[in-house]
Scaffold this motif. Structure first.
Motif, PDB file in Angstrom:
ATOM      1  N   ALA A 159       0.834  -1.201   0.000  1.00  0.00           N
ATOM      2  CA  ALA A 159       0.000   0.000   0.000  1.00  0.00           C
ATOM      3  C   ALA A 159       0.862   1.241   0.000  1.00  0.00           C
ATOM      4  O   ALA A 159       2.037   1.197   0.345  1.00  0.00           O
ATOM      5  N   GLY A 160       0.253   2.374  -0.384  1.00  0.00           N
ATOM      6  CA  GLY A 160       0.962   3.646  -0.273  1.00  0.00           C
ATOM      7  C   GLY A 160       0.758   4.551  -1.471  1.00  0.00           C
ATOM      8  O   GLY A 160       0.425   4.095  -2.570  1.00  0.00           O
ATOM      9  N   PRO A 161       0.965   5.850  -1.277  1.00  0.00           N
ATOM     10  CA  PRO A 161       0.760   6.823  -2.356  1.00  0.00           C
ATOM     11  C   PRO A 161       1.768   6.706  -3.490  1.00  0.00           C
ATOM     12  O   PRO A 161       1.539   7.237  -4.575  1.00  0.00           O
ATOM     13  N   ALA A 162       2.894   6.040  -3.268  1.00  0.00           N
ATOM     14  CA  ALA A 162       3.887   5.877  -4.341  1.00  0.00           C
ATOM     15  C   ALA A 162       3.324   5.086  -5.513  1.00  0.00           C
ATOM     16  O   ALA A 162       3.776   5.248  -6.653  1.00  0.00           O
ATOM     17  N   ILE A 163       2.337   4.247  -5.248  1.00  0.00           N
ATOM     18  CA  ILE A 163       1.763   3.406  -6.302  1.00  0.00           C
ATOM     19  C   ILE A 163       1.236   4.254  -7.451  1.00  0.00           C
ATOM     20  O   ILE A 163       1.468   3.955  -8.630  1.00  0.00           O
ATOM     21  N   LYS A 164       0.546   5.325  -7.125  1.00  0.00           N
ATOM     22  CA  LYS A 164      -0.020   6.187  -8.164  1.00  0.00           C
ATOM     23  C   LYS A 164       1.078   6.806  -9.022  1.00  0.00           C
ATOM     24  O   LYS A 164       0.957   6.855 -10.256  1.00  0.00           O
ATOM     25  N   ASP A 165       2.144   7.269  -8.393  1.00  0.00           N
ATOM     26  CA  ASP A 165       3.238   7.876  -9.162  1.00  0.00           C
ATOM     27  C   ASP A 165       3.882   6.864 -10.101  1.00  0.00           C
ATOM     28  O   ASP A 165       4.193   7.181 -11.253  1.00  0.00           O
ATOM     29  N   LEU A 166       4.099   5.647  -9.608  1.00  0.00           N
ATOM     30  CA  LEU A 166       4.729   4.621 -10.433  1.00  0.00           C
ATOM     31  C   LEU A 166       3.864   4.280 -11.647  1.00  0.00           C
ATOM     32  O   LEU A 166       4.367   4.155 -12.773  1.00  0.00           O
ATOM     33  N   ARG A 167       2.572   4.146 -11.418  1.00  0.00           N
ATOM     34  CA  ARG A 167       1.668   3.776 -12.511  1.00  0.00           C
ATOM     35  C   ARG A 167       1.421   4.932 -13.468  1.00  0.00           C
ATOM     36  O   ARG A 167       1.478   4.757 -14.696  1.00  0.00           O
ATOM     37  N   ASP A 168       1.156   6.113 -12.926  1.00  0.00           N
ATOM     38  CA  ASP A 168       0.837   7.257 -13.782  1.00  0.00           C
ATOM     39  C   ASP A 168       2.001   7.620 -14.697  1.00  0.00           C
ATOM     40  O   ASP A 168       1.794   8.063 -15.834  1.00  0.00           O
ATOM     41  N   ASN A 169       3.218   7.452 -14.198  1.00  0.00           N
ATOM     42  CA  ASN A 169       4.396   7.847 -14.968  1.00  0.00           C
ATOM     43  C   ASN A 169       5.102   6.671 -15.632  1.00  0.00           C
ATOM     44  O   ASN A 169       6.137   6.861 -16.281  1.00  0.00           O
ATOM     45  N   GLU A 170       4.542   5.478 -15.444  1.00  0.00           N
ATOM     46  CA  GLU A 170       5.089   4.258 -16.057  1.00  0.00           C
ATOM     47  C   GLU A 170       6.571   4.097 -15.751  1.00  0.00           C
ATOM     48  O   GLU A 170       7.406   3.876 -16.639  1.00  0.00           O
ATOM     49  N   ILE A 171       6.902   4.175 -14.459  1.00  0.00           N
ATOM     50  CA  ILE A 171       8.288   4.064 -14.033  1.00  0.00           C
ATOM     51  C   ILE A 171       8.458   2.920 -13.025  1.00  0.00           C
ATOM     52  O   ILE A 171       9.432   2.882 -12.270  1.00  0.00           O
ATOM     53  N   GLY A 172       7.527   2.010 -13.038  1.00  0.00           N
ATOM     54  CA  GLY A 172       7.619   0.862 -12.156  1.00  0.00           C
ATOM     55  C   GLY A 172       6.363   0.019 -12.218  1.00  0.00           C
ATOM     56  O   GLY A 172       5.430   0.310 -12.978  1.00  0.00           O
ATOM     57  N   VAL A 173       6.370  -1.043 -11.422  1.00  0.00           N
ATOM     58  CA  VAL A 173       5.241  -1.977 -11.353  1.00  0.00           C
ATOM     59  C   VAL A 173       4.770  -2.044  -9.912  1.00  0.00           C
ATOM     60  O   VAL A 173       5.586  -2.167  -8.996  1.00  0.00           O
ATOM     61  N   ALA A 174       3.477  -1.947  -9.711  1.00  0.00           N
ATOM     62  CA  ALA A 174       2.899  -2.055  -8.374  1.00  0.00           C
ATOM     63  C   ALA A 174       1.953  -3.243  -8.332  1.00  0.00           C
ATOM     64  O   ALA A 174       1.170  -3.458  -9.263  1.00  0.00           O
ATOM     65  N   CYS A 175       2.051  -4.025  -7.268  1.00  0.00           N
ATOM     66  CA  CYS A 175       1.167  -5.179  -7.118  1.00  0.00           C
ATOM     67  C   CYS A 175       0.767  -5.307  -5.655  1.00  0.00           C
ATOM     68  O   CYS A 175       1.209  -4.537  -4.806  1.00  0.00           O
ATOM     69  N   GLY A 176      -0.076  -6.266  -5.368  1.00  0.00           N
ATOM     70  CA  GLY A 176      -0.509  -6.475  -3.997  1.00  0.00           C
ATOM     71  C   GLY A 176       0.610  -7.069  -3.146  1.00  0.00           C
ATOM     72  O   GLY A 176       1.624  -7.548  -3.674  1.00  0.00           O
ATOM     73  N   TYR A 177       0.416  -7.019  -1.853  1.00  0.00           N
ATOM     74  CA  TYR A 177       1.363  -7.647  -0.939  1.00  0.00           C
ATOM     75  C   TYR A 177       1.068  -9.149  -0.947  1.00  0.00           C
ATOM     76  O   TYR A 177       0.440  -9.690  -0.041  1.00  0.00           O
ATOM     77  N   ASP A 178       1.523  -9.796  -2.006  1.00  0.00           N
ATOM     78  CA  ASP A 178       1.105 -11.162  -2.298  1.00  0.00           C
ATOM     79  C   ASP A 178       2.261 -11.918  -2.959  1.00  0.00           C
ATOM     80  O   ASP A 178       2.849 -11.431  -3.945  1.00  0.00           O
ATOM     81  N   VAL A 179       2.591 -13.086  -2.451  1.00  0.00           N
ATOM     82  CA  VAL A 179       3.721 -13.864  -2.947  1.00  0.00           C
ATOM     83  C   VAL A 179       3.572 -14.200  -4.422  1.00  0.00           C
ATOM     84  O   VAL A 179       4.518 -14.051  -5.215  1.00  0.00           O
TER      85      VAL A 179
END
Length: 397
Positions: free
Chosen positions: A327-347
């Motif tokens: 979780a966290g606000p960084a997820i939006k920045d990563l996705r909006d700017n296509e500079i990373g991948v965000a996923c759930g806290y899931d193995v």
């Protein structure tokens, strides 16, 4: 700003300080530099370095002996008090500053509030997170949560100003009695953390890195839950060798679990999981710039869902995309700017992402976009200047 900080003494009271690397250390260092640029005098009260750490302090830095654990970490309320009592005594009987800047924990804040009231100097509370919420979320006894909340609220209410590192933290600070709140997000040291910091092949080999790798750099505490990356890495390697290494440099509760998981992995002709003690900022930058991706996590539901980890920004400043879990606000920045991948806290989700990372080197355009975004939006220098401007406003009023 310069006019209002000229000939003013700003005293920083923080249990951790460079060269001991941590998000708080980098943040405070940037603010100290900004204060100096604005004409102010910087004084620092901090803890004595661990035995395995050496460094040269600027003039005006005082270090006091503290109780550390076997790993050299200053953690826990009794160890905190070994710093807090000395901080309180020096604030009461030492030279009076024009303004004090106080880092958590709330025990430190409480003793400085008392000293501030008696000596009549203002202080700023630096709210990187909300400790009482975290204590409650991690299942601390009720009396502990109540005590931490009392001290945190008292510190916030007595402060001339509070710096919150995110809007979420700012809202909680307001609920705890804060009034003069300034939201100043953390930034990245874009001078140290650069794509050019990249390691040579010989340097990587000397570190044990002989394959493409992903890196977790920094604190791995309970609320980050970094062990999930080790679990996912082991899961992704179950059927076949990914040909990817997982490098961890830092300290925290998760490291022992990660080592245990690493020992259960199939033997290879290389070390799949490399776990090392914290490194200096230059080495951390070199490793991150050389990595295929940086790993960052926030375990949901522990009171840190609004946190914005600095390790996101340092990785992006190196041109390295981020794999973010939780979780966290960084997820939006990563996705909006296509500079990373965000996923759930899931193995399983992380294992899939690691497999994709192993298959493909990031495009140069992605690395360039990540670096540019940090420079334009999240630089450490801009964060420090904003904090110094806030101090000037407080002193002016």
């Amino acid at each position: 700003m310069a006019k209002n900080l000229a000939q003013k003494t700003i005293r920083f009271i923080t249990r951790i300080h460079l060269p001991e690397a941590a998000a708080a250390s980098f943040r405070i260092d940037a603010v100290e530099k900004a204060v100096k640029r604005a004409g102010g005098a910087v004084k620092v009260l901090t803890s004595a370095l661990p035995k395995n750490k050496a460094g040269r302090d600027d003039e005006g830095t005082v270090r006091v002996p503290v109780l550390r654990d076997k790993d050299g970490y200053l953690k826990g309320y009794i160890p905190y008090l070994t710093f807090d009592l000395q901080a309180g005594a020096r604030a009461l009987f030492g030279k009076r500053p024009d303004l004090a800047v106080v880092e958590p924990p709330p025990t430190t804040g409480m003793v400085i509030r008392i000293a501030s009231a008696l000596r009549r100097f203002p202080y700023v509370w630096y709210a990187a997170d909300v400790w009482s919420d975290a204590a409650e979320a991690t299942g601390a006894p009720g009396f502990v949560v109540s005590a931490v909340r009392f001290m945190e609220s008292a510190t916030i209410r007595g402060a001339a100003g509070v710096i919150a590192v995110s809007e979420g933290v700012g809202e909680r600070v307001k609920a705890l009695g804060g009034t003069n709140i300034r939201v100043i997000p953390n930034g990245a040291d874009t001078d140290t953390f650069t794509p050019e910091a990249k390691m040579s092949e010989d340097e990587l080999t000397a570190f044990g890195i002989t394959r493409p790798f992903v890196i977790y750099a920094g604190t791995a505490s309970e609320w980050q839950g970094a062990e999930i990356f080790a679990k996912a890495f082991a899961r992704a390697n179950e059927e076949e060798d990914l040909g990817l290494q997982l490098v961890v440099v830092g300290r925290g509760d998760s490291l022992e679990m990660m080592r245990d998981i690493g020992e259960t992995m199939p033997e290879r002709d290389y070390e799949p999981m490399i776990i090392r003690d914290p490194v200096d900022p230059a080495t951390a930058a070199a490793l991150q710039a050389s990595a295929r991706a940086a790993l960052v996590s926030i375990r949901p539901g522990l009171g840190y869902d609004f946190a914005y980890p600095t390790k996101v920004l340092t990785a992006l400043a190196c041109g390295t995309p981020v794999l973010y879990a939780g979780a966290g606000p960084a997820i939006k920045d990563l996705r909006d700017n296509e500079i990373g991948v965000a996923c759930g806290y899931d193995v399983e989700q992380i294992a899939v992402a690691l497999t994709e990372i192993a298959e493909k080197e990031p495009e140069p355009s992605l690395r360039e976009r990540a670096r540019t975004w940090v420079e334009e939006n999240k630089s450490m220098r801009a964060m420090g200047d904003a904090a110094a401007a806030f101090f000037a406003e407080i002193l002016r009023s």
